[in-house]
Design a protein around this motif. Structure first.
Motif, PDB file in Angstrom:
ATOM      1  N   THR A   1      55.710  64.072  71.898  1.00 48.48           N
ATOM      2  CA  THR A   1      55.779  63.020  71.757  1.00 48.48           C
ATOM      3  C   THR A   1      56.125  62.263  70.154  1.00 48.48           C
ATOM      4  O   THR A   1      56.862  61.817  69.425  1.00 48.48           O
ATOM      5  CB  THR A   1      54.524  62.676  71.888  1.00 48.48           C
ATOM      6  N   ARG A   2      55.547  62.882  69.248  1.00 47.67           N
ATOM      7  CA  ARG A   2      56.138  62.957  67.616  1.00 47.67           C
ATOM      8  C   ARG A   2      57.570  63.337  67.886  1.00 47.67           C
ATOM      9  O   ARG A   2      57.929  62.125  66.852  1.00 47.67           O
ATOM     10  CB  ARG A   2      55.051  64.179  67.350  1.00 47.67           C
ATOM     11  N   ARG A   3      57.860  64.328  68.353  1.00 50.84           N
ATOM     12  CA  ARG A   3      59.545  64.398  68.252  1.00 50.84           C
ATOM     13  C   ARG A   3      60.295  63.047  68.255  1.00 50.84           C
ATOM     14  O   ARG A   3      61.491  62.718  67.932  1.00 50.84           O
ATOM     15  CB  ARG A   3      59.341  65.538  69.131  1.00 50.84           C
ATOM     16  N   VAL A   4      59.914  62.538  70.007  1.00 51.67           N
ATOM     17  CA  VAL A   4      60.645  61.701  70.677  1.00 51.67           C
ATOM     18  C   VAL A   4      60.683  59.554  69.944  1.00 51.67           C
ATOM     19  O   VAL A   4      61.919  59.460  69.002  1.00 51.67           O
ATOM     20  CB  VAL A   4      60.355  60.724  71.968  1.00 51.67           C
ATOM     21  N   ALA A   5      59.580  60.103  68.981  1.00 53.84           N
ATOM     22  CA  ALA A   5      59.009  58.685  68.359  1.00 53.84           C
ATOM     23  C   ALA A   5      60.537  59.024  66.906  1.00 53.84           C
ATOM     24  O   ALA A   5      60.451  58.368  66.522  1.00 53.84           O
ATOM     25  CB  ALA A   5      57.921  59.135  67.986  1.00 53.84           C
ATOM     26  N   PHE A   6      59.557  59.858  65.992  1.00 45.78           N
ATOM     27  CA  PHE A   6      60.379  60.226  65.134  1.00 45.78           C
ATOM     28  C   PHE A   6      61.601  59.760  65.186  1.00 45.78           C
ATOM     29  O   PHE A   6      62.803  59.331  64.504  1.00 45.78           O
ATOM     30  CB  PHE A   6      60.375  62.266  64.247  1.00 45.78           C
ATOM     31  N   THR A   7      62.550  60.708  66.554  1.00 48.76           N
ATOM     32  CA  THR A   7      64.074  60.564  67.196  1.00 48.76           C
ATOM     33  C   THR A   7      64.166  58.590  66.916  1.00 48.76           C
ATOM     34  O   THR A   7      65.371  58.439  66.611  1.00 48.76           O
ATOM     35  CB  THR A   7      64.010  60.983  68.045  1.00 48.76           C
TER      36      THR A   7
ATOM     37  N   GLN B   1      56.461  44.838  90.646  1.00 48.08           N
ATOM     38  CA  GLN B   1      56.675  44.085  92.587  1.00 48.08           C
ATOM     39  C   GLN B   1      56.542  45.295  92.965  1.00 48.08           C
ATOM     40  O   GLN B   1      56.839  45.348  94.916  1.00 48.08           O
ATOM     41  CB  GLN B   1      58.250  43.964  92.018  1.00 48.08           C
ATOM     42  N   GLY B   2      55.772  45.922  92.818  1.00 49.09           N
ATOM     43  CA  GLY B   2      55.719  47.447  93.322  1.00 49.09           C
ATOM     44  C   GLY B   2      56.665  48.317  93.818  1.00 49.09           C
ATOM     45  O   GLY B   2      56.524  49.232  94.061  1.00 49.09           O
ATOM     46  N   ARG B   3      57.494  48.321  92.953  1.00 48.51           N
ATOM     47  CA  ARG B   3      58.740  48.304  93.016  1.00 48.51           C
ATOM     48  C   ARG B   3      59.123  50.076  91.708  1.00 48.51           C
ATOM     49  O   ARG B   3      58.944  49.719  90.951  1.00 48.51           O
ATOM     50  CB  ARG B   3      60.267  48.374  93.456  1.00 48.51           C
ATOM     51  N   GLY B   4      60.045  51.548  91.870  1.00 50.24           N
ATOM     52  CA  GLY B   4      59.514  52.721  90.712  1.00 50.24           C
ATOM     53  C   GLY B   4      58.249  52.338  90.533  1.00 50.24           C
ATOM     54  O   GLY B   4      57.268  52.386  91.576  1.00 50.24           O
ATOM     55  N   GLU B   5      57.856  52.934  89.681  1.00 53.47           N
ATOM     56  CA  GLU B   5      57.481  53.746  89.399  1.00 53.47           C
ATOM     57  C   GLU B   5      56.182  52.689  89.198  1.00 53.47           C
ATOM     58  O   GLU B   5      56.697  52.798  87.686  1.00 53.47           O
ATOM     59  CB  GLU B   5      57.244  55.211  88.836  1.00 53.47           C
ATOM     60  N   ALA B   6      54.840  53.167  89.071  1.00 53.56           N
ATOM     61  CA  ALA B   6      54.043  52.617  88.230  1.00 53.56           C
ATOM     62  C   ALA B   6      53.525  52.916  86.968  1.00 53.56           C
ATOM     63  O   ALA B   6      52.783  52.407  86.656  1.00 53.56           O
ATOM     64  CB  ALA B   6      52.553  51.680  89.357  1.00 53.56           C
ATOM     65  N   GLU B   7      52.836  54.084  87.006  1.00 54.67           N
ATOM     66  CA  GLU B   7      52.337  54.456  85.899  1.00 54.67           C
ATOM     67  C   GLU B   7      53.642  54.426  84.516  1.00 54.67           C
ATOM     68  O   GLU B   7      54.365  54.523  84.697  1.00 54.67           O
ATOM     69  CB  GLU B   7      51.624  55.863  86.042  1.00 54.67           C
ATOM     70  N   TRP B   8      52.251  53.661  83.815  1.00 56.77           N
ATOM     71  CA  TRP B   8      53.070  53.898  82.147  1.00 56.77           C
ATOM     72  C   TRP B   8      52.799  55.169  82.216  1.00 56.77           C
ATOM     73  O   TRP B   8      51.649  56.009  81.567  1.00 56.77           O
ATOM     74  CB  TRP B   8      52.515  52.457  81.483  1.00 56.77           C
ATOM     75  N   PRO B   9      53.908  55.326  80.630  1.00 58.80           N
ATOM     76  CA  PRO B   9      53.784  57.207  80.269  1.00 58.80           C
ATOM     77  C   PRO B   9      52.510  56.416  79.033  1.00 58.80           C
ATOM     78  O   PRO B   9      52.418  56.001  78.874  1.00 58.80           O
ATOM     79  CB  PRO B   9      54.939  57.046  79.639  1.00 58.80           C
ATOM     80  N   VAL B  10      51.595  57.571  78.734  1.00 50.07           N
ATOM     81  CA  VAL B  10      50.567  57.830  77.737  1.00 50.07           C
ATOM     82  C   VAL B  10      51.402  58.052  76.602  1.00 50.07           C
ATOM     83  O   VAL B  10      51.750  59.038  76.206  1.00 50.07           O
ATOM     84  CB  VAL B  10      48.918  58.425  78.177  1.00 50.07           C
ATOM     85  N   VAL B  11      50.934  57.126  75.520  1.00 53.57           N
ATOM     86  CA  VAL B  11      52.192  57.641  74.173  1.00 53.57           C
ATOM     87  C   VAL B  11      50.899  58.625  73.232  1.00 53.57           C
ATOM     88  O   VAL B  11      49.693  57.601  72.756  1.00 53.57           O
ATOM     89  CB  VAL B  11      52.691  56.611  73.392  1.00 53.57           C
ATOM     90  N   ASP B  12      50.780  59.881  73.104  1.00 53.66           N
ATOM     91  CA  ASP B  12      49.963  60.746  72.756  1.00 53.66           C
ATOM     92  C   ASP B  12      50.598  61.420  71.491  1.00 53.66           C
ATOM     93  O   ASP B  12      51.516  62.860  72.068  1.00 53.66           O
ATOM     94  CB  ASP B  12      49.395  61.321  73.901  1.00 53.66           C
TER      95      ASP B  12
END
Ligand code: HEC
Ligand code: HEC
Ligand code: HEC
Ligand code: HEC
Ligand code: HEC
Length: 437
Positions: free
Chosen positions: A80-86, A63-74
């Motif tokens: 990112t690897r640490r977060v995914a692992f956790t 609805q256009g509220r908040g950030e439109a961009e999705w984070p890129v999982v790289d």
């Protein structure tokens, strides 16, 4: 974020409390309810919050509220690897917790504490009696719920139905006996085996008189429990190669108009009670006799009369025999009807003390004190006004003094066409002894 917070908190509390319970630091019966039921529920609610939150977030974004961009999982980035692992590890740990807690929940629901204390009111009489029985280390479910997945489904659905009855306060008072208990060999047979030779069992009982001295009478006898398969023994009925079937026409299986025996050698005999009609027999329920037809109160016996309960308390010294007329007065107070347990305990206290005030002579104050406590304990063990349970509500089928018991069939009035009756002479079941061995 909120969901993750709730879940993590619940998990930490769960691990801490479950460890405390395992170490025996938490023995309160309701602790299990919190640890194994309430906490897992909170935990799952927390987990459910996470996808809900994500959805709301996505909608807000759309609805256009908040950030439109999705984070890129790289995954080339080490962060990112640490977060995914956790996330993966935490999910795995969460799954393990759900499984362990789920198992604990089921396990907890099988405990006598759950049956007897959480479901406090309806199960209170049996739970109280069970705590004083020699089967107090045998859990309720070991006799009442079978093993295997079929029994599991059957009893868990019955349990849900009963839970609804408890919540809607819609259950019979007293809870009636259970005519369709599981086959005895699947319950009792897990620990006792039916062809164990028992031999003669010595039974000594002490009863007291209503006179000033509470005069004691000692009855000693040997019961011919014997060996199944052996003629003339009480456990003959329990021999798997013998089939005793009977018809009963009332809820507690006290009225038995017809009995049929198929003996080990294949001979059959039918016995009919005096005055029983064909219609009465046809309208009854047929059951094969097993352990439970005699040992029906083996796990939670409630005394069948106030006299019997007072005699027992006196024979073990809980009510002192030295106190004049205590047997007569105690029985009288216990036979009264009281609205609540509190009323009863107060009335026993004032009633007994009041009686000794009217007596001339010195009263042993310590003995009176003990008698009051002893009689109050007898009441609390056997009478439960809310559940309408009291002396004699549940018949005891062993013996024949306070309930019909063996005499439901062995009354001399159950005869076959050829005129033979089911044995009823006293010496066929027990031998009275002149002296206490
Ligand atoms: C050693 C086996 C055994 C254990 C342990 C046991 N019971 Fe029972 N229970 C029975 C039998 C047998 C009956 C059926 C009595 C009848 O109707 O013939 C019964 C009947 C009942 C009844 C129906 C009312 C009555 O008293 O007849 C309730 C309620 C009950 N049990 C609750 C419990 C609870 C609660 C526990 C645990 C605290 C428990 N039982 C433990 C064997 C057992
Ligand atoms: C989980 C094992 C277990 C189960 C199931 C079990 N019992 Fe027992 N039973 C015992 C133990 C152990 C004792 C001995 C207790 C003692 O000596 O104090 C005992 C004692 C007894 C006694 C003698 C003591 C008394 O209270 O009269 C009888 C009778 C008896 N059991 C009958 C039964 C019947 C009938 C059933 C089925 C409804 C049954 N038991 C189910 C373990 C079990
Ligand atoms: C449901 C009916 C029924 C009940 C209840 C019953 N019995 Fe029996 N009993 C029988 C029958 C039937 C026979 C065998 C008659 C025959 O052999 O034709 C028998 C036989 C016996 C025998 C003799 C066994 C033999 O080999 O001749 C004894 C002893 C006995 N019972 C004791 C008892 C005791 C003790 C009780 C109570 C704890 C009891 N019975 C409860 C039906 C019953
Ligand atoms: C006809 C009634 C009857 C049947 C059926 C019956 N019993 Fe008994 N049993 C008795 C009597 C009576 C006693 C004597 C002791 C008492 O009063 O508890 C006894 C005693 C016992 C004892 C205690 C023995 C001891 O060493 O003190 C056990 C255990 C027992 N029975 C288990 C069973 C089991 C298990 C079954 C089923 C396979 C069974 N009984 C079937 C009547 C019966
Ligand atoms: C079918 C078997 C059977 C017959 C027949 C029988 N009894 Fe019993 N009797 C028992 C059993 C079983 C008990 C109870 C044992 C127990 O409570 O554990 C008992 C208990 C008693 C007691 C209670 C003892 C006490 O103070 O606890 C007395 C008294 C008694 N019988 C007398 C008699 C007399 C008298 C007869 C004959 C008219 C008779 N019995 C016939 C099986 C029988």
């Amino acid at each position: 974020m909120v969901g993750a917070g709730i879940t993590t908190a619940a998990a930490i509390v769960f691990v801490a409390l479950a460890t405390a319970m395992a170490l025996g630091l938490l023995s309160n019966p309701y602790a299990g309810l919190i640890v194994y039921i309430a906490l897992p529920v909170v935990f799952v609610i927390g987990l459910l919050c996470i996808p809900v939150g994500m959805r709301l977030q996505r909608r807000a974004l759309a609805q256009g509220r908040g950030e439109a961009e999705w984070p890129v999982v790289d995954l080339r980035q080490s962060r990112t690897r640490r977060v995914a692992f956790t996330i993966t590890v935490l999910t795995a740990i969460n799954m393990v917790i759900v499984l362990v807690a789920g198992y604990g929940t089921l396990h907890y629901m099988e405990s006598p504490q759950f049956c007897g204390q959480v479901c406090h009111e309806p199960m209170h009489p049996q739970y109280t009696a069970w705590q004083n029985a020699r089967h107090s280390k045998v859990t309720c479910v070991q006799c009442h719920i079978g093993e295997g997945s079929e029994a599991f489904v059957h009893y868990k659905t019955a349990g849900v139905r009963q839970l609804v009855h408890v919540i809607t306060n819609n259950y019979p008072r007293p809870i009636p006996g259970i005519a369709d208990m599981r086959p005895a060999l699947e319950t009792c047979g897990n620990c006792h085996w039916p062809d164990r030779p028992v031999g003669d069992v010595l039974r000594v009982s002490r009863t007291f008189g209503d006179d000033e001295a509470n005069t004691e009478t000692v009855t000693a006898m040997t019961l011919r429990v014997g060996t199944p398969g052996q003629r003339g023994s009480i456990h003959w009925h329990a021999d798997p190669s013998v089939r005793v079937e009977y018809v009963f026409t009332d809820g507690e299986r006290q009225v038995i108009p017809w009995v049929k025996v198929t003996r080990a050698d294949g001979t059959v005999q039918e016995y009919t009670a005096d005055g029983a009609t064909e219609a009465e027999i046809a309208g009854g329920t047929t059951k094969r006799m097993d352990c439970l037809d005699c040992h029906n109160v083996v796990a939670h016996r409630i005394a069948t009369s106030a006299e019997e309960a007072v005699d027992l308390a006196m024979s073990v010294g809980q009510v002192p025999q030295a106190l004049p007329y205590v047997r007569r007065e105690g029985v009288k107070l216990l036979q009264e009807t009281y609205a609540t347990t509190e009323d009863a305990l107060a009335a026993i206290n004032t009633g007994l003390r009041g009686f000794y005030k009217t007596q001339s002579g010195e009263v042993d104050a310590a003995a009176l004190e003990r008698a009051v406590t002893g009689l109050q304990a007898v009441y609390q063990r056997n009478v439960f006004p809310i559940m309408k349970v009291g002396f004699g509500v549940y018949p005891d089928n062993i013996g024949h003094m306070s309930s019909q018991g063996c005499f439901r069939c062995h009354d001399g009035g159950h005869t076959a066409k050829d005129g033979t009756a089911i044995v009823s002479d006293c010496e066929s079941c027990h031998k009275m002894l002149d002296a206490v061995p």
